[in-house]
Design an enzyme around this catalytic site. Sequence first.
Site, PDB file in Angstrom:
ATOM      1  N   TYR A 261      42.346  51.358  49.650  1.00 19.58           N
ATOM      2  CA  TYR A 261      42.951  51.265  48.318  1.00 19.58           C
ATOM      3  C   TYR A 261      44.037  52.329  48.234  1.00 19.58           C
ATOM      4  CZ  TYR A 261      38.965  48.422  46.692  1.00 19.58           C
ATOM      5  OH  TYR A 261      38.023  47.455  46.516  1.00 19.58           O
TER       6      TYR A 261
ATOM      7  N   PHE B 295      36.312  40.577  41.727  1.00 17.20           N
ATOM      8  CA  PHE B 295      36.966  39.632  40.806  1.00 17.20           C
ATOM      9  C   PHE B 295      36.097  39.374  39.568  1.00 17.20           C
ATOM     10  CE2 PHE B 295      38.914  37.803  44.880  1.00 17.20           C
ATOM     11  CZ  PHE B 295      40.019  38.614  44.785  1.00 17.20           C
ATOM     12  N   PRO B 296      35.565  40.415  38.931  1.00 17.71           N
ATOM     13  CA  PRO B 296      34.695  40.187  37.770  1.00 17.71           C
ATOM     14  C   PRO B 296      35.426  39.597  36.574  1.00 17.71           C
ATOM     15  CG  PRO B 296      35.205  42.511  37.952  1.00 17.71           C
ATOM     16  CD  PRO B 296      35.738  41.855  39.199  1.00 17.71           C
ATOM     17  N   LEU B 297      36.753  39.749  36.536  1.00 11.44           N
ATOM     18  CA  LEU B 297      37.540  39.215  35.429  1.00 11.44           C
ATOM     19  C   LEU B 297      38.454  38.077  35.879  1.00 11.44           C
ATOM     20  CD1 LEU B 297      38.483  42.562  33.645  1.00 11.44           C
ATOM     21  CD2 LEU B 297      36.589  41.008  33.154  1.00 11.44           C
ATOM     22  N   GLY B 298      38.118  37.455  36.995  1.00  5.02           N
ATOM     23  CA  GLY B 298      38.930  36.350  37.494  1.00  5.02           C
ATOM     24  C   GLY B 298      39.594  36.717  38.791  1.00  5.02           C
ATOM     25  N   GLY B 299      40.442  35.821  39.262  1.00  3.90           N
ATOM     26  CA  GLY B 299      41.072  36.029  40.549  1.00  3.90           C
ATOM     27  C   GLY B 299      40.329  35.260  41.621  1.00  3.90           C
TER      28      GLY B 299
ATOM     29  N   PRO C 292      39.718  30.683  39.179  1.00  2.00           N
ATOM     30  CA  PRO C 292      40.041  31.528  38.017  1.00  2.00           C
ATOM     31  C   PRO C 292      39.108  31.266  36.844  1.00  2.00           C
ATOM     32  CG  PRO C 292      41.589  29.718  38.185  1.00  2.00           C
ATOM     33  CD  PRO C 292      40.739  29.656  39.416  1.00  2.00           C
TER      34      PRO C 292
END
Length: 290
Positions: free
Chosen positions: A67, A217-221, A225
């Site tokens: 990262y 990807f807890p909020l999408g992705g 989606p």
Amino acid sequence: MTNDLSTARPDTFLLGGDLPVRRLGFGAMRLPTGTFQGPPRDPGTGVAVLRRAVELGVNHIDTAWFYRRGTVVANELIRKALAPYRDGLVIATKVGPLLAADGVPRGEAGPGELRRLVEENLDTLGLDRLDLVYLRVGGMGGPGGEPVGERFAALAALRDEGLIRHLGVSNVDAAQLAEARAIAPVAAVQNSFHVHDRDDPLLAVCEQSGIAYVPFFPLGGGHRPIDAARVERVAARHGASAAQVALAWLLSASPALLAIPGTGSLAHLEENMDAARLRLTEDDLAVLTG
């Protein structure tokens, strides 16, 4: 935000059987940049976000040695913001991917390369031992299709040396998890999962085995989606944001699930952490899951 109380849910999880962590933690991926190929973010803001996260009660931070963007490195921000680390703060990291010249993790490290990656995490974080190290497999693709035993055994050897406390696996299928568990205990699984990407059978395995399940990807992705319209409908009922509803759903999905939303924004951090107070009703869940 209004709170509709439903069945009580635990707020903590005993990671690896001995590390109590709050189920709403923090992911460090977005501290150096919004995307792997985006411009670097201001490191001062990253330090401020990390310090505020801990002030808000976060005691589980998820990072990785890869990262980074340019000179902005998530592990170095964590060390600058939080070292000397307070007791009870759990830092998880991932090894396996290798960075290509464009800064995107593409290649995969072999067993003989994992020691170097673990030592880089120790050095950049300023630690003598890592609380949790995931073997991240499969590159940017989905789980499955390759053995993990030789690489996981290399990490298990480093655990036996005292460099790692607990081991995890990321982006794996059932066969890969079983292969890893035959070598050493697995404390956590990190796979793609959110309110509209919830077909992973490993969640049930983790529940039954006392293993933490930590979605990326807890909020999408990813490949599936989030259906924003359904989430926003529930959000309107509660005077909440769509992100808060998506996080609240995760926390309601399983007591073994640990959410680690990431952000490089103080405002988004406050919003995400406030999701822990939101309780979804049966009607809400019906709308979200169809």
